[in-house]
Motif scaffolding. Structure first.
Motif, PDB file in Angstrom:
ATOM      1  N   LEU A  15      17.118   3.186  15.612  1.00  0.00           N
ATOM      2  CA  LEU A  15      17.144   3.825  14.300  1.00  0.00           C
ATOM      3  C   LEU A  15      16.702   5.287  14.402  1.00  0.00           C
ATOM      4  O   LEU A  15      17.285   6.172  13.758  1.00  0.00           O
ATOM      5  N   MET A  16      15.682   5.520  15.232  1.00  0.00           N
ATOM      6  CA  MET A  16      15.222   6.898  15.432  1.00  0.00           C
ATOM      7  C   MET A  16      16.326   7.756  16.034  1.00  0.00           C
ATOM      8  O   MET A  16      16.492   8.918  15.680  1.00  0.00           O
ATOM      9  N   ARG A  19      18.569   8.838  13.391  1.00  0.00           N
ATOM     10  CA  ARG A  19      18.035   9.955  12.609  1.00  0.00           C
ATOM     11  C   ARG A  19      18.137  11.249  13.409  1.00  0.00           C
ATOM     12  O   ARG A  19      18.459  12.303  12.875  1.00  0.00           O
ATOM     13  N   LYS A  39       7.269   5.383  19.894  1.00  0.00           N
ATOM     14  CA  LYS A  39       7.807   4.028  20.047  1.00  0.00           C
ATOM     15  C   LYS A  39       8.047   3.703  21.511  1.00  0.00           C
ATOM     16  O   LYS A  39       7.863   2.560  21.941  1.00  0.00           O
TER      17      LYS A  39
ATOM     18  N   GLY D  30       8.690   1.420   9.436  1.00  0.00           N
ATOM     19  CA  GLY D  30       8.601   2.872   9.511  1.00  0.00           C
ATOM     20  C   GLY D  30       9.914   3.487   9.955  1.00  0.00           C
ATOM     21  O   GLY D  30      10.355   4.496   9.403  1.00  0.00           O
ATOM     22  N   ALA D  31      10.565   2.850  10.923  1.00  0.00           N
ATOM     23  CA  ALA D  31      11.828   3.392  11.434  1.00  0.00           C
ATOM     24  C   ALA D  31      12.899   3.364  10.354  1.00  0.00           C
ATOM     25  O   ALA D  31      13.653   4.328  10.166  1.00  0.00           O
ATOM     26  N   VAL D  34      12.211   6.141   8.016  1.00  0.00           N
ATOM     27  CA  VAL D  34      12.625   7.445   8.524  1.00  0.00           C
ATOM     28  C   VAL D  34      14.134   7.605   8.397  1.00  0.00           C
ATOM     29  O   VAL D  34      14.644   8.691   8.119  1.00  0.00           O
ATOM     30  N   LEU D  35      14.847   6.519   8.569  1.00  0.00           N
ATOM     31  CA  LEU D  35      16.307   6.625   8.470  1.00  0.00           C
ATOM     32  C   LEU D  35      16.763   6.737   7.026  1.00  0.00           C
ATOM     33  O   LEU D  35      17.708   7.472   6.716  1.00  0.00           O
ATOM     34  N   ARG D  36      16.086   6.035   6.104  1.00  0.00           N
ATOM     35  CA  ARG D  36      16.657   5.874   4.780  1.00  0.00           C
ATOM     36  C   ARG D  36      16.100   6.834   3.738  1.00  0.00           C
ATOM     37  O   ARG D  36      16.775   7.102   2.748  1.00  0.00           O
ATOM     38  N   LEU D  37      14.899   7.302   3.900  1.00  0.00           N
ATOM     39  CA  LEU D  37      14.286   8.093   2.832  1.00  0.00           C
ATOM     40  C   LEU D  37      14.996   9.437   2.669  1.00  0.00           C
ATOM     41  O   LEU D  37      15.591   9.952   3.617  1.00  0.00           O
ATOM     42  N   ARG D  43      10.178  11.280   4.849  1.00  0.00           N
ATOM     43  CA  ARG D  43      10.390  10.662   6.170  1.00  0.00           C
ATOM     44  C   ARG D  43       9.140  10.781   7.030  1.00  0.00           C
ATOM     45  O   ARG D  43       8.781   9.871   7.779  1.00  0.00           O
TER      46      ARG D  43
END
Lengths: 103, 348, 162, 122
Positions: A15-16, A19, A39, D30-31, D34-37, D43
């Motif tokens: 997921l990181m 982003r 992580k 948390g991940a 960070v992706l969705r906010l 984030r």
């Protein structure tokens, strides 16, 4: 149990990565990289338990330190566009003069 | 080839596959992006993920080095170079894109053809694993009393190789010094500050950074020495320790300024250190010659016990490697930071 | 050996080759020199990966030989799950491991690790030289795009001839 | 006596499992955050979940498994380093973004979503 945690951490890392690729702001990317590093440190710890060898923890220790340096370098670079600036608390001679002129 | 061997599909293989998938994603993202800053960060992530993969492939020493180099030094150097050059890449022309695509396709096909001759993944009886590697594993402990076979092979059995590598690193440091200067005068004049950082309030906000870094820097150096001297028993050794200690100095330079770092670790010391390390390495070899044996033969260093002599020799050359690697990294860093950024604001 | 089995045993090489070609593609296709060097880094790392995957032995441990000899049989039976790494056990086992093949424990091959370990540090040194050259190119030609540099060079040569 | 030890043993590993899975949950949450906010500052807030709860719980769980060994000390050191560095790094990122005049999204999400550019930098 440990394997499930490992998979969770890997999911979080992916997921990181998403982003990091998406951006849009540069700071989002920095945040993503830093968080990816955290992580990874956790992943290394958990993974070394999964495979039953403690060597991964040494690397995690190292990476916890290195990640910090990388993040600071990136931010320094973007804040000042130079690696060669002291982050001292004393204002530079320039600003002191200016402040004196104002008061 | 051992045809009977079948790679098991267990938890490690699944983790390997996920890591490979991540590597592929990052690689393709680097191809597509044109923002060099994002590319630099992705390169850091790429080397980090491959370090993870190396851990899973049992190569802890390699993972250690990759994590130290890829995350710390490489990123800082890339940023230092970016600072002195532009920020976005021009997209490639379609003709060039297609031409390179076909070249890559042809090369890839040729390599894929070669894959059929490779040993199976994880096969213990494959040609690379069965003979010389096993021999080193068996002989290392009786010969050198050092449990970490990577350290003993690196420093003792293949000592010539490592001497060559250390010299290559020294040469690279010399090259950077010749190309970028030694951090003194440029075109006959001292560097002047091109950018005016007159926001005192911004600097005052960095208290947290400074305090935490002050706590971290000694810990990093201490950890570097732990890696150096624990390298015989666990992952680590001169190369890694050199990189770690150099990155501690780099962190100091990032937070307190390059001038402060140069006051603490003067460029002259660093330049001398780069050569001194290779000298220590070579000198250990000469000591062997003087004591009546071959070059880089450590058995004779201790007249009473050959394994102890080996340990002594390995320790000595690892210190040489540490000094050279650390110094060369700093030479490179000083070289990059001593250049004056001539980039204008509109480039950003 | 059937196809599925082949794929299971060679997937790592296939992925490594794809990564290698990704690096090569970046090096050839882009004109930006910093990006080129990044591609070179990707290529280089994939070479490291190629070597390291070849040295992996299934069920193996990292090549740090430090096991108590009395635990050797036990460790062999468990597939190498057992391990205590202290200096004195290491010294003790020096005397006992005359004929046990690496103490009954499977280890991965150390040789690729040695080669690649030095390779990584040399890689960062050469990266630094490349970046230094880029900095100088930028100072001379005011660009790090290959085409701009070539154009400027061409112009300079033409002016010199005329 | 031995049953007490066994119970302690089971409790230790059970607790470790709970800690590990809880940590994994927080990291994952948390991940996703960070992706969705919607914007950088929110984030940042989500990333903090990983740094605090996630890492603490996971490292505690691993320390429970390791027991009183050198490994536990190393894990504690990892925890200490993360404890020192990740808030500092996050602070530095936030500070840099703030100094670069990156504006936070204000108002409700639906309002700000229309004029997405208003939340952009500079």
């Amino acid at each position: 149990m440990i394997f499930a945690t490992t998979l969770m951490l890997m999911g979080a890392m992916t997921l990181m990565l998403a982003r990091l690729l998406r951006g849009p702001e540069l700071y989002d990317r920095v945040l993503a990289v830093n968080s990816f590093g955290t992580k990874t440190v956790l992943f290394l710890c958990v993974f070394s338990f999964l495979i039953g060898r403690p060597d991964g923890v040494d690397i995690a220790l190292l990476y916890a330190l290195m990640n910090f340096i990388g993040t600071i370098a990136i931010l320094k670079f973007f804040r000042y566009r130079a690696l060669d600036v002291a982050l001292s608390r004393m204002p530079s001679r320039n600003t002191r003069k200016k402040a004196g002129a104002k008061s | 080839m051992n045809a009977d061997f079948i790679t098991p599909l267990d938890a490690f293989t699944i983790i390997d596959l996920i890591l490979m998938l991540m590597l592929l994603i990052v690689g393709l993202a680097i191809v597509r992006l044109n923002d060099i800053f994002a590319i630099v960060m992705l390169a850091g992530v790429y080397s980090l993920v491959s370090a993870l993969w190396f851990v899973s492939l049992d190569a802890v020493d390699v993972a250690f080095t990759e994590a130290a180099v890829g995350a710390g030094i490489s990123t800082v150097l890339m940023l230092g170079a970016m600072l002195l050059s532009s920020r976005t890449a021009l997209p490639a022309k379609p003709v060039r894109k297609w031409a390179s695509f076909f070249i890559v396709l042809a090369t890839g096909a040729a390599l894929m053809y070669a894959v059929t001759d490779m040993p199976s993944f994880g096969d213990p009886l494959s040609a690379p694993n069965a003979y010389v590697g096993l021999e080193y594993l068996k002989r290392s402990l009786p010969d050198t009393e050092i449990p970490n076979v990577v350290s003993s092979v690196l420093a003792s059995y293949r000592g010539y190789d490592t001497l060559g590598e250390t010299s290559v690193i020294l040469t690279a440091g010399l090259g950077v010094m010749l190309i970028l200067g030694m951090g003194g005068k440029i075109n006959g004049q001292l560097k002047k500050k091109a950018i005016d950082y007159d926001n005192a309030d911004a600097q005052a906000h960095h208290t947290v950074l400074r305090v935490v870094s002050k706590m971290m820097i000694p810990l990093i150096v201490l950890y570097g020495f732990y890696v150096q001297f624990h390298g015989d028993f666990g992952p680590g050794g001169g190369f890694q320790a050199g990189v770690i200690i150099a990155s501690a100095v780099i962190l100091y330079a990032l937070i307190f300024g390059v001038d402060a770092a140069k006051a603490a670790v003067p460029p002259l010391v660093v330049r001398i250190g780069a050569a001194l390390g290779v000298l220590i390495y070579g000198g250990t070899g000469i000591a062997g010659l003087i004591l009546g044996s071959n070059y880089l033969d450590y058995n004779v260093l201790d007249p009473h016990s050959a394994p102890h002599g080996q340990e002594l020799g390995i320790m000595s050359i690892e210190i040489g490697v540490l000094i050279t690697v650390c110094s060369v990294m700093l030479v490179i860093f000083y070289g990059f930071t001593s250049r004056q950024p001539d980039i204008t604001d509109k480039d950003w | 050996m059937n196809g599925m089995q082949f794929l299971a045993g060679h997937f790592n090489y296939i992925v490594v080759i794809i990564l290698m070609m990704t690096g090569l593609y970046i090096v050839i296709s882009t004109g930006n020199m910093v990006k080129k060097l990044t591609g070179l880094g990707v290529f280089q790392t994939s070479v490291f990966q190629l070597y390291i995957t070849m040295g992996k032995v299934t069920g193996g441990r990292p090549p740090i030989v430090a096991h108590a000899p009395e635990g050797a049989e036990h460790a062999a039976a468990n597939g190498g799950e057992h391990g205590a790494s202290t200096a004195d056990t290491a010294v003790r086992m020096v005397h006992d491991m005359a004929d046990v093949p690496v103490n009954g424990v499977i280890y991965s091959n150390p040789i690729p690790h040695v080669l690649i370990l030095t390779g990584i540090v040399v890689g960062v040194a050469t990266l630094a030289v490349g970046l230094a050259l880029i900095v100088r190119i930028r100072e001379t030609y005011d660009s790090i795009e290959e085409e701009d540099v070539e154009e400027a060079e061409y112009k300079a040569r033409k002016a010199a001839n005329a | 006596m031995s049953t007490v030890l066994e119970i302690l043993h089971i409790a230790r590993f059970g607790l470790a499992g709970v800690f590990l899975l809880g940590g994994g949950f927080f990291v994952l949450a948390g991940a996703i955050g960070v992706l969705r906010l919607p914007d950088f500052y929110t984030r940042l807030h989500a990333a903090g979940v990983t740094d605090t709860m996630g890492s603490t719980l996971i490292l505690l769980g691993l320390m429970l498994i390791a027991g009183f060994t050198l490994l536990s000390v190393k894990l504690a050191l990892v925890g200490l380093f993360l404890f020192l560095t990740s808030p500092t790094a996050t602070h530095a990122v936030a500070n840099a973004a703030h100094k670069a005049k990156l504006k936070p999204l204000l108002g409700t999400y639906r309002q700000t979503r229309k004029g997405d550019n208003e939340g952009g930098s500079q």
